[in-house]
Design an enzyme around this catalytic site. Structure first.
Site, short mmCIF file in Angstrom:
data_model
loop_
_atom_site.label_atom_id
_atom_site.label_comp_id
_atom_site.label_asym_id
_atom_site.label_seq_id
_atom_site.Cartn_x
_atom_site.Cartn_y
_atom_site.Cartn_z
N ASN A 158 20.52 17.65 14.89
CA ASN A 158 21.16 17.83 16.21
C ASN A 158 20.73 16.79 17.25
O ASN A 158 21.49 16.48 18.16
CB ASN A 158 20.96 19.26 16.73
N LYS A 181 11.85 11.71 7.02
CA LYS A 181 13.11 12.07 6.36
C LYS A 181 14.10 12.58 7.40
O LYS A 181 13.82 13.55 8.10
CB LYS A 181 12.83 13.19 5.34
N GLY A 234 13.34 22.27 12.59
CA GLY A 234 14.47 22.83 11.84
C GLY A 234 14.46 24.33 11.93
O GLY A 234 13.97 24.92 12.90
N SER A 235 14.98 24.97 10.89
CA SER A 235 15.14 26.43 10.94
C SER A 235 13.82 27.15 10.67
O SER A 235 12.91 26.61 10.05
CB SER A 235 16.17 26.85 9.89
N VAL A 238 13.03 27.52 6.81
CA VAL A 238 12.43 26.35 6.17
C VAL A 238 11.03 26.09 6.74
O VAL A 238 10.10 25.74 6.01
CB VAL A 238 13.34 25.11 6.31
N GLY A 239 10.85 26.33 8.03
CA GLY A 239 9.54 26.17 8.65
C GLY A 239 8.49 27.03 7.95
O GLY A 239 7.35 26.60 7.73
N GLU A 256 8.57 23.19 14.74
CA GLU A 256 9.47 23.49 15.86
C GLU A 256 10.69 24.15 15.25
O GLU A 256 11.43 23.52 14.50
CB GLU A 256 9.92 22.19 16.56
N CYS A 290 18.33 23.80 19.63
CA CYS A 290 17.42 24.93 19.42
C CYS A 290 17.15 25.63 20.75
O CYS A 290 16.75 26.79 20.77
CB CYS A 290 16.15 24.49 18.72
N GLN A 337 28.53 24.33 8.68
CA GLN A 337 28.13 24.85 9.98
C GLN A 337 29.29 25.60 10.63
O GLN A 337 29.13 26.67 11.21
CB GLN A 337 27.66 23.68 10.88
N GLU A 391 19.96 33.45 15.35
CA GLU A 391 20.39 32.14 15.85
C GLU A 391 21.71 31.76 15.17
O GLU A 391 21.83 31.79 13.96
CB GLU A 391 19.32 31.09 15.51
N GLU A 470 5.42 19.44 20.96
CA GLU A 470 5.82 18.03 20.97
C GLU A 470 5.90 17.60 22.42
O GLU A 470 5.78 18.42 23.33
CB GLU A 470 7.16 17.87 20.25
P1 ADP Z 1 19.29 22.89 9.71
O1 ADP Z 1 19.94 24.20 9.49
O2 ADP Z 1 19.18 22.47 11.12
O3 ADP Z 1 19.76 21.80 8.80
P2 ADP Z 1 16.98 23.15 8.07
O4 ADP Z 1 15.74 23.87 8.43
O5 ADP Z 1 17.78 23.66 6.93
O6 ADP Z 1 17.79 23.12 9.42
O7 ADP Z 1 16.68 21.62 7.79
C1 ADP Z 1 15.88 20.83 8.64
C2 ADP Z 1 15.27 19.72 7.83
O8 ADP Z 1 14.41 20.28 6.83
C3 ADP Z 1 16.28 18.86 7.05
O9 ADP Z 1 15.85 17.53 7.06
C4 ADP Z 1 16.21 19.44 5.66
O10 ADP Z 1 16.58 18.52 4.66
C5 ADP Z 1 14.74 19.78 5.53
N1 ADP Z 1 14.41 20.81 4.54
C6 ADP Z 1 15.16 21.86 4.15
N2 ADP Z 1 14.53 22.59 3.21
C7 ADP Z 1 13.32 22.00 3.00
C8 ADP Z 1 12.20 22.29 2.18
N3 ADP Z 1 12.17 23.33 1.36
N4 ADP Z 1 11.13 21.46 2.26
C9 ADP Z 1 11.11 20.41 3.11
N5 ADP Z 1 12.16 20.10 3.89
C10 ADP Z 1 13.25 20.86 3.86
#
Ligand code: ADP
Length: 502
Positions: A158, A181, A234-235, A238-239, A256, A290, A337, A391, A470
């Site tokens: 975003n 990445k 990110g989400s 995943v966090g 974050e 976010c 999305q 969210e 941050e």
């Molecule tokens: P969004 O829904 O905003 O894409 P995500 O949390 O899915 O949010 O992704 C945010 C970032 O985290 C992206 O760069 C994605 O490729 C990366 N990502 C997703 N899954 C993993 C994981 N298991 N380990 C590390 N990075 C990941």
């Protein structure tokens, strides 16, 4: 920009100053969400081998980079800022084509990277440590900031240049090296940023970019033993995975994550101002921030007027390709999305919330090949409904009535998230009361939930973050570690706590 193929549209990974293809030969397409017929570039779909190469390059470069005096490192960041200023419009256009948000916002995204560069370049001549008296005579005590080592950075789509800049500039000025990445769907803006940094003089290996899919790159990066710190945006789902993985190898880890940010509008508010703020907070970036305003909690005395006017104003927003300067809302970032957002609209309807405007895909003639969603307002939302708790990350806002400030705060705090919050009132006492009571990392008074400035700490509480920040001094704290130094010039053994000289 140098590319690995003769076609300007194929980008390699950027490892040790060279453009490197994925060893698997796999690639991904980067397409314009406003018109999916437009292909912006082909990017590498990398995996373990490329991550390993990048981390090894960063580890090797650390030896030298960490010893470059910080003011010299900062000069390179200043030169980067100057290049970004020169190319602001070009990079903003690339970003609008890559992720959809309108030009004024993508210019803002590049500007955020410029601001971040200047702020952290200033740290090259500060990065203050501390000195303090020793409890023993002829002994000197001090702390200085040292780099952490190789930092792994995982970015969302975003803010495809601003968020990487929040991570890269403080990390670099502090003497770290990086492997970063981008999100799989927005690699171009990061390539533009890293291209500018390279031109400004960042040496090979100091910043490495590996493009690719979530776990194929991200998971390998966060688990790599040479990576000492991981910064993720990110989400929350995943966090959590990344936090768990980092804790196993005791990596420093900043997360974050999501938000469900409330805006409270009290009876005494300047209603026009609150409406302007609501439109900007809820529908800016098509709601994909976010910190987006996703719940508006309105006191009963102004609830009816506020909901009517918000719905009416939302319908006047112009939807379309963000490259058109007259457009207010661009597409959401991808088909997936868009489907998620429309699914939440369906959930809201089924839960019994009242849909007063929007709620549909917008696909008239010139938008037919894009992923546009109408600005959507639900009213009479119950705080327990999923659209008030989860969210959505799209142009959907939920309006909830409240009786009083106390009631509003209870609703505002009644979610798992705690990133940003806002209150509209003219009463200073109630504003200060709310600032203390709102369970969020950020509070705005008479402004919407979006609008962070780069020199202040940014981050959330509860499931929005894990305690790091941050921006501003928060970033410096994350990308440095303390070295505590005792210098004893007494020429004799002095024992702390045991010898207690007069
Ligand atoms: P969004 O829904 O905003 O894409 P995500 O949390 O899915 O949010 O992704 C945010 C970032 O985290 C992206 O760069 C994605 O490729 C990366 N990502 C997703 N899954 C993993 C994981 N298991 N380990 C590390 N990075 C990941």
């Amino acid at each position: 920009m140098t590319t690995i193929a003769s076609s300007m549209k194929t980008y390699g990974n950027f490892i040790d100053g060279k453009w490197v293809p994925a060893s698997s030969g796999n690639t991904s397409e980067n397409r314009n969400p406003a018109d999916n017929r437009e292909l912006l570039g082909i990017f590498q779909r990398s995996a373990g081998p490329e991550v390993n190469l990048a981390v090894e390059a960063a580890d090797a470069a650390f030896q030298k980079w960490s010893r470059v005096p910080a003011p010299r490192r900062a000069e390179i960041i200043i030169r980067t800022a100057a290049i970004l200023e020169e190319r602001k419009d070009e990079y903003a256009r690339d970003m609008t084509r890559e992720m959809g948000k309108v030009l004024k916002e993508t210019r803002g995204d590049v500007q955020e990277a410029i601001d971040t560069a200047y702020y952290f370049a200033g740290e090259g001549r500060r990065m203050f440590g501390l000195t303090t008296p020793s409890e023993l005579p002829n002994k000197f005590a001090l702390c200085s900031r040292e780099p952490v080592g190789v930092c792994g950075m995982i970015c969302p789509w975003n803010f495809p240049m601003a968020i990487p800049s929040w991570k890269l500039f403080p990390a670099l000025v502090a003497g770290n090296t990086c492997v970063i990445k981008p999100a799989e769907i927005t690699p171009l803006s990061l390539m533009n940023l890293v291209g500018a940094m390279t031109e400004a003089g960042v040496p090979p290996g100091v910043v490495n970019v590996v493009t690719g899919h979530a776990h194929e790159v991200g998971a390998v990066l966060t688990q790599h033993p040479l990576v000492r710190a991981v910064s993720f945006t990110g989400s929350t789902e995943v966090g959590r995975i990344i936090g768990e993985s980092c804790s196993r190898s005791f990596k420093r880890c900043a997360l974050e994550m999501g938000g469900k940010n409330p805006m409270i509008v009290l009876d005494d508010a300047n209603l026009d101002l609150a409406l302007d703020g609501a439109l900007w907070g809820a529908f800016g970036t098509a709601g994909q921030r976010c910190t987006a305003t996703s719940r508006i909690i309105v006191q009963k005395g102004v609830y009816k007027r506020f909901t009517e006017e918000l719905a009416q104003r939302a319908q006047t927003l112009r939807i379309g390709n963000g490259l058109d300067e007259s457009v207010d809302i661009g597409p959401v970032v991808s088909k997936t999305q868009m489907e998620t957002v429309l699914h939440y609209v369906e959930i809201g309807r089924r839960e019994g919330a009242r849909l007063v405007c929007g709620g549909e895909r917008f696909d008239t003639a010139e938008c037919g090949h894009g992923y546009f969603v109408e600005p959507t307002v639900f009213t009479d939302v119950d705080p327990k409904m999923r659209i008030a708790q989860e969210e959505i990350f799209g142009p959907v806002v939920a309006l909830l009535p409240c009786n009083s400030l106390e009631d509003a705060i209870q609703i505002a705090n009644g979610v798992n998230y705690g990133l940003s919050s806002a209150l509209y009132t003219r009463d200073i006492n109630r504003a200060l009361e709310a600032i203390a009571a709102l369970d969020a990392g950020i509070a705005y008074i008479n402004a919407p939930t979006i609008g962070a400035e780069v020199h202040l700490p940014f981050g959330g509480v509860k499931q929005s973050g894990n305690g790091h920040r941050e921006g501003g001094v928060g970033a410096l704290d994350f990308y440095t570690q303390w070295k505590t130094v005792y210098i004893d010039y007494s020429d004799r053994l002095q024992r702390a706590q045991i010898d207690r000289p007069e």
